[in-house]
Design a protein around this motif. Structure first.
Motif, mmCIF file in Angstrom:
data_model
loop_
_atom_site.group_PDB
_atom_site.id
_atom_site.type_symbol
_atom_site.label_atom_id
_atom_site.label_comp_id
_atom_site.label_asym_id
_atom_site.label_seq_id
_atom_site.Cartn_x
_atom_site.Cartn_y
_atom_site.Cartn_z
ATOM 1 N N VAL A 357 -4.835 5.525 7.567
ATOM 2 C CA VAL A 357 -4.585 5.866 8.830
ATOM 3 C C VAL A 357 -5.385 6.836 9.827
ATOM 4 C CG1 VAL A 357 -2.845 6.147 10.789
ATOM 5 C CG2 VAL A 357 -2.344 4.785 8.825
ATOM 6 N N LEU A 358 -5.421 8.216 9.240
ATOM 7 C CA LEU A 358 -6.140 9.434 9.832
ATOM 8 C C LEU A 358 -7.744 9.048 9.628
ATOM 9 C CD1 LEU A 358 -4.001 12.070 8.019
ATOM 10 C CD2 LEU A 358 -3.714 11.440 10.541
ATOM 11 N N ALA A 359 -8.202 8.391 8.685
ATOM 12 C CA ALA A 359 -9.510 8.325 8.907
ATOM 13 C C ALA A 359 -9.873 7.119 10.058
ATOM 14 C CB ALA A 359 -9.898 7.445 7.528
ATOM 15 N N ASN A 360 -8.773 6.391 10.373
ATOM 16 C CA ASN A 360 -9.176 5.443 11.365
ATOM 17 C C ASN A 360 -8.346 5.734 12.869
ATOM 18 O OD1 ASN A 360 -10.637 2.831 10.309
ATOM 19 N ND2 ASN A 360 -9.155 3.528 8.780
ATOM 20 N N ARG A 361 -8.046 7.031 13.064
ATOM 21 C CA ARG A 361 -7.241 7.552 14.065
ATOM 22 C C ARG A 361 -7.716 6.889 15.522
ATOM 23 N NH1 ARG A 361 -7.913 13.862 12.927
ATOM 24 N NH2 ARG A 361 -8.133 12.872 10.808
ATOM 25 N N GLN A 362 -8.950 6.622 15.514
ATOM 26 C CA GLN A 362 -9.561 6.215 16.834
ATOM 27 C C GLN A 362 -8.899 4.990 17.183
ATOM 28 O OE1 GLN A 362 -11.508 8.150 18.987
ATOM 29 N NE2 GLN A 362 -11.165 9.629 17.086
ATOM 30 N N THR A 363 -8.474 4.043 16.243
ATOM 31 C CA THR A 363 -7.926 2.617 16.337
ATOM 32 C C THR A 363 -6.542 2.676 15.943
ATOM 33 O OG1 THR A 363 -9.102 2.196 14.500
ATOM 34 C CG2 THR A 363 -10.067 1.617 16.418
ATOM 35 N N PHE A 364 -5.909 3.740 15.558
ATOM 36 C CA PHE A 364 -4.367 3.754 15.470
ATOM 37 C C PHE A 364 -3.987 4.762 16.530
ATOM 38 C CE2 PHE A 364 -5.085 2.315 10.920
ATOM 39 C CZ PHE A 364 -4.027 1.455 10.778
ATOM 40 N N VAL A 365 -2.992 4.216 17.228
ATOM 41 C CA VAL A 365 -2.025 5.057 18.135
ATOM 42 C C VAL A 365 -0.822 5.771 17.324
ATOM 43 C CG1 VAL A 365 -2.909 3.849 20.184
ATOM 44 C CG2 VAL A 365 -0.591 3.240 18.994
ATOM 45 N N GLY A 366 -0.369 5.105 16.283
ATOM 46 C CA GLY A 366 0.791 5.931 15.746
ATOM 47 C C GLY A 366 1.142 5.026 14.428
ATOM 48 N N VAL A 367 2.230 5.772 13.666
ATOM 49 C CA VAL A 367 2.396 5.652 12.291
ATOM 50 C C VAL A 367 3.933 5.466 12.333
ATOM 51 C CG1 VAL A 367 2.696 7.920 11.459
ATOM 52 C CG2 VAL A 367 1.972 6.208 9.821
ATOM 53 N N ASP A 368 4.341 4.380 11.267
ATOM 54 C CA ASP A 368 5.806 4.012 11.485
ATOM 55 C C ASP A 368 6.350 4.358 9.697
ATOM 56 O OD1 ASP A 368 8.098 2.745 11.585
ATOM 57 O OD2 ASP A 368 7.491 0.865 12.065
ATOM 58 N N LEU A 369 7.467 4.308 9.746
ATOM 59 C CA LEU A 369 8.102 4.402 8.293
ATOM 60 C C LEU A 369 9.050 3.010 8.481
ATOM 61 C CD1 LEU A 369 8.325 5.839 5.588
ATOM 62 C CD2 LEU A 369 10.496 7.024 6.469
ATOM 63 N N ALA A 370 9.115 2.058 7.324
ATOM 64 C CA ALA A 370 9.917 1.004 7.040
ATOM 65 C C ALA A 370 10.425 0.796 6.018
ATOM 66 C CB ALA A 370 9.115 -0.278 7.985
ATOM 67 N N ASN A 371 11.377 -0.162 5.917
ATOM 68 C CA ASN A 371 11.927 -0.723 4.667
ATOM 69 C C ASN A 371 13.534 0.052 4.581
ATOM 70 O OD1 ASN A 371 12.444 -2.237 2.350
ATOM 71 N ND2 ASN A 371 10.649 -1.388 1.091
ATOM 72 N N ASP A 372 14.041 -0.347 3.407
ATOM 73 C CA ASP A 372 15.687 -0.276 3.474
ATOM 74 C C ASP A 372 15.831 1.252 3.313
ATOM 75 O OD1 ASP A 372 18.319 0.145 2.144
ATOM 76 O OD2 ASP A 372 18.090 -1.834 1.492
ATOM 77 N N GLU A 373 16.726 1.533 4.452
ATOM 78 C CA GLU A 373 16.894 2.901 4.732
ATOM 79 C C GLU A 373 18.021 3.418 3.868
ATOM 80 O OE1 GLU A 373 18.532 3.391 9.137
ATOM 81 O OE2 GLU A 373 17.950 1.135 8.965
ATOM 82 N N VAL A 374 18.869 2.598 3.376
ATOM 83 C CA VAL A 374 19.886 3.070 2.260
ATOM 84 C C VAL A 374 19.615 3.239 1.059
ATOM 85 C CG1 VAL A 374 22.155 2.596 1.393
ATOM 86 C CG2 VAL A 374 21.411 1.650 3.838
ATOM 87 N N LEU A 375 18.591 2.240 0.353
ATOM 88 C CA LEU A 375 18.137 2.421 -1.066
ATOM 89 C C LEU A 375 16.970 3.761 -1.114
ATOM 90 C CD1 LEU A 375 17.823 -1.187 -2.087
ATOM 91 C CD2 LEU A 375 19.566 0.625 -2.711
ATOM 92 N N PHE A 376 16.285 3.622 0.093
ATOM 93 C CA PHE A 376 15.195 4.691 0.167
ATOM 94 C C PHE A 376 15.276 5.696 1.463
ATOM 95 C CE2 PHE A 376 13.650 0.688 -1.589
ATOM 96 C CZ PHE A 376 13.576 0.870 -2.809
ATOM 97 N N ASP A 377 15.386 6.997 1.167
ATOM 98 C CA ASP A 377 15.515 7.700 2.758
ATOM 99 C C ASP A 377 13.970 8.104 3.159
ATOM 100 O OD1 ASP A 377 14.568 9.731 0.710
ATOM 101 O OD2 ASP A 377 16.574 10.882 0.980
ATOM 102 N N GLY A 378 12.988 8.099 1.993
ATOM 103 C CA GLY A 378 11.821 8.417 2.659
ATOM 104 C C GLY A 378 11.486 9.796 2.667
ATOM 105 N N ALA A 379 12.417 10.815 2.146
ATOM 106 C CA ALA A 379 12.350 12.139 2.363
ATOM 107 C C ALA A 379 10.969 12.812 1.556
ATOM 108 C CB ALA A 379 13.437 12.764 1.576
ATOM 109 N N SER A 380 10.620 12.274 0.637
ATOM 110 C CA SER A 380 9.195 12.682 0.063
ATOM 111 C C SER A 380 8.104 12.421 0.798
ATOM 112 C CB SER A 380 8.937 11.930 -1.434
ATOM 113 O OG SER A 380 8.837 10.652 -1.224
#
Length: 544
Positions: A357-380
């Motif tokens: 994403v960072l290597a293509n920052r000219q064509t990405f406006v943002g980044v998102d986090l998705a998938n099951d929020e109960v099983l995986f908190d994404g803290a890492s």
């Protein structure tokens, strides 16, 4: 007034007349035509009774295509008079009008309708269709075109009879179609008839590539090269052949895609396996047609690559960018692209996606986090999002996707640990007054998709959705369609349901659009261009 000043025009190009019979009308005709049939009183008094649904509808995926075809046959058997055909044609157009469609093309096979009803002539059937269509046009102002269908299994002689009939009625046919089993019957003997049609000003479409299987791809190419098809009915096999994709693009051929139909007959294993690249390219065009001026689409390069390891992240992204750019060039719509990381990813895997994403920052406006929020908190993965923010990449996150207090903590985590400026869905916020205050204080927008929420039972019913409560408490929200190809619901449909189920007003829609615009991740100069363009359009409307 220029084209850019036109209001949203909803268009539907692929609708079978024989498959558009209202259940209530079909049941009514069935009872009338089968007076001695033993039918329970419950079923007689309820058109939506399971008895009728099982007889006439395909409302869930079926493994047996023969079973699916029997549903069509059950309806077809009832088309026993010109009066019934006229009624079905009128109701088909009326239903489309009630869905907001302004331009509709319906298709039918005179041969199929006549089957078992030999007292009906092709001409009588067609004149009944035309009468029904004309009534709808007169009553509702809807624009309707009629397409005639030839069957791949026909002999040349039989096909000639049908094509001669279409040509004799070219004033009331806008096109001709080829349908039926593309594996058993290639329709090659009928190709000269379609070439004759084209020379006589009749447009050509063809059912082809109706399953994601390379053996179906050849019929797409055949339809384009040998029949002169300008559109392809379904065409999802195109995804299996890179050269065919290029050919479809070069020939400017439109794919008439019907996701629910594809899934119900198992042309795709599940809806979430539907060819997503075509849908994403088409997505910008659909948004434009709904009247959208600023659109943000998001995708997971990791998810698209799954099972397609020959595709690279870069190749996928460049394809998305090309599709978006085509839509921007053609329609002037402003589009931003957001990359998605999966909560279940390891830090190493997440780093690879974020580096991309960072290597293509000219064509990405943002980044998102998705998938099951109960099983995986994404803290890492939190440090990766902090790196993104330091590099000027905006952050949103799927969180709080159900009205349950246990989901509220992931909203707070997304704001405090990921630096999220927006929350995807976030409806769990309503369960925690302190979180509501936190969301307001941090000026975080909730990206709410009411139909998506109701379809996955994140809310018990749509009229219990908390969107209005959140707005009344001062939370900023925007309305989005989430996955329109999956949920069979675009932005226009969302608005319609919010009006009917929750009593939304024009002012509330305006506030949602305003807050969505203010919180968009597109560059400020591009947003200013949208404002300038809208101002000019408003002046043109005032003085036109």
């Amino acid at each position: 007034m220029g084209q850019e000043n036109q209001p949203h025009i909803q268009v539907e190009l692929h609708r079978h007349l024989e498959g558009s019979c209202r259940l209530s009308s079909v049941v009514e005709e069935y009872i009338a035509q089968n007076p001695s049939k033993q039918i329970s009183d419950d079923a007689r008094g309820n058109f939506n009774h399971p008895y009728w649904r099982s007889m006439f509808l395909i409302d869930h995926p079926v493994d047996d295509l023969t079973l699916a075809l029997k549903k069509f046959e059950c309806s077809q058997q009832l088309l026993a008079s010109e009066e019934i055909v006229e009624r079905i044609a009128f109701e088909c157009c009326e239903d489309a009008h009630n869905e907001g469609t302004k331009l509709l093309e319906i298709r039918y096979s005179p041969d199929w309708i006549q089957k078992g009803h030999e007292h009906l002539t092709f001409q009588g059937i067609h004149e009944a269709v035309v009468r029904g269509v004309q009534r709808a046009k007169d009553e509702y102002g809807i624009s309707v075109g009629i397409i005639g269908i030839l069957d791949r299994s026909m002999s040349y002689k039989h096909g000639s009879e049908v094509m001669d009939f279409v040509l004799a009625n070219r004033q009331t046919f806008v096109g001709v179609d080829l349908a039926n089993d593309e594996v058993l019957f290639d329709g090659a003997s009928l190709a000269p008839l379609f070439q004759i049609a084209k020379r006589n000003g009749i447009h050509v479409t063809a059912h082809a590539g109706e399953s994601i299987n390379p053996i179906f791809a050849k019929s797409v190419r055949f339809a384009i090269d040998k029949l002169g098809a300008e559109r392809i009915g379904h065409g999802i096999a195109t995804i299996t052949d890179e050269n065919l994709i290029k050919h479809v693009i070069e020939k400017d051929v439109l794919l008439e895609i019907s996701p629910v139909s594809n899934s119900r007959i198992k042309a795709v294993t599940t809806l979430n396996k539907h060819p997503i690249k075509q849908l994403m390219e088409k997505g910008c065009e659909d948004a434009h047609n709904e009247g959208t001026k600023l659109l943000e689409i998001r995708y997971s390069p990791d998810w698209i690559q799954k099972g397609h390891e020959h595709l690279t992240f870069q190749g996928i992204h460049e394809a998305v960018v090309r599709g978006v750019q085509r839509a921007k060039d053609e329609y002037g719509i402003s589009v931003g692209i957001i990359g998605i990381l999966d909560r279940s990813m390891s830090y190493k895997h997440g780093s690879e996606v974020m580096d991309f994403v960072l290597a293509n920052r000219q064509t990405f406006v943002g980044v998102d986090l998705a998938n099951d929020e109960v099983l995986f908190d994404g803290a890492s993965l939190a440090p990766l999002f902090q790196i993104a923010k330091r590099n000027g990449i905006h952050v949103t996150a799927h969180a709080g996707e159900s009205i349950n207090p246990i989901f509220a903590k992931s909203v707070r985590f997304a704001i405090d640990k990921l630096g999220a400026e927006r929350i995807g869905h976030g409806i769990a916020t309503i369960t925690d007054e302190n979180l509501i205050k936190h969301v307001i204080e941090k000026d975080v927008l909730l990206e709410i998709s009411p139909v998506s929420n109701s379809r996955i039972k994140a809310v018990t019913t749509l009229n219990k959705h908390p969107i209005k409560q959140l707005m009344e408490k001062g939370v900023k929200v925007s309305i989005s369609s989430d996955d329109p190809g999956i949920f069979d619901s675009n932005l226009t449909h969302q608005h319609t349901l919010l009006r009917s189920e929750l009593g939304f007003t024009d002012e509330q829609f305006r506030m949602c659009d305003l807050h969505g615009f203010q919180h968009s991740f597109l560059p400020e100069d591009e947003k200013q261009q949208i404002i300038n363009k809208a101002s000019k359009q408003r002046e043109a409307l005032l003085y036109d």
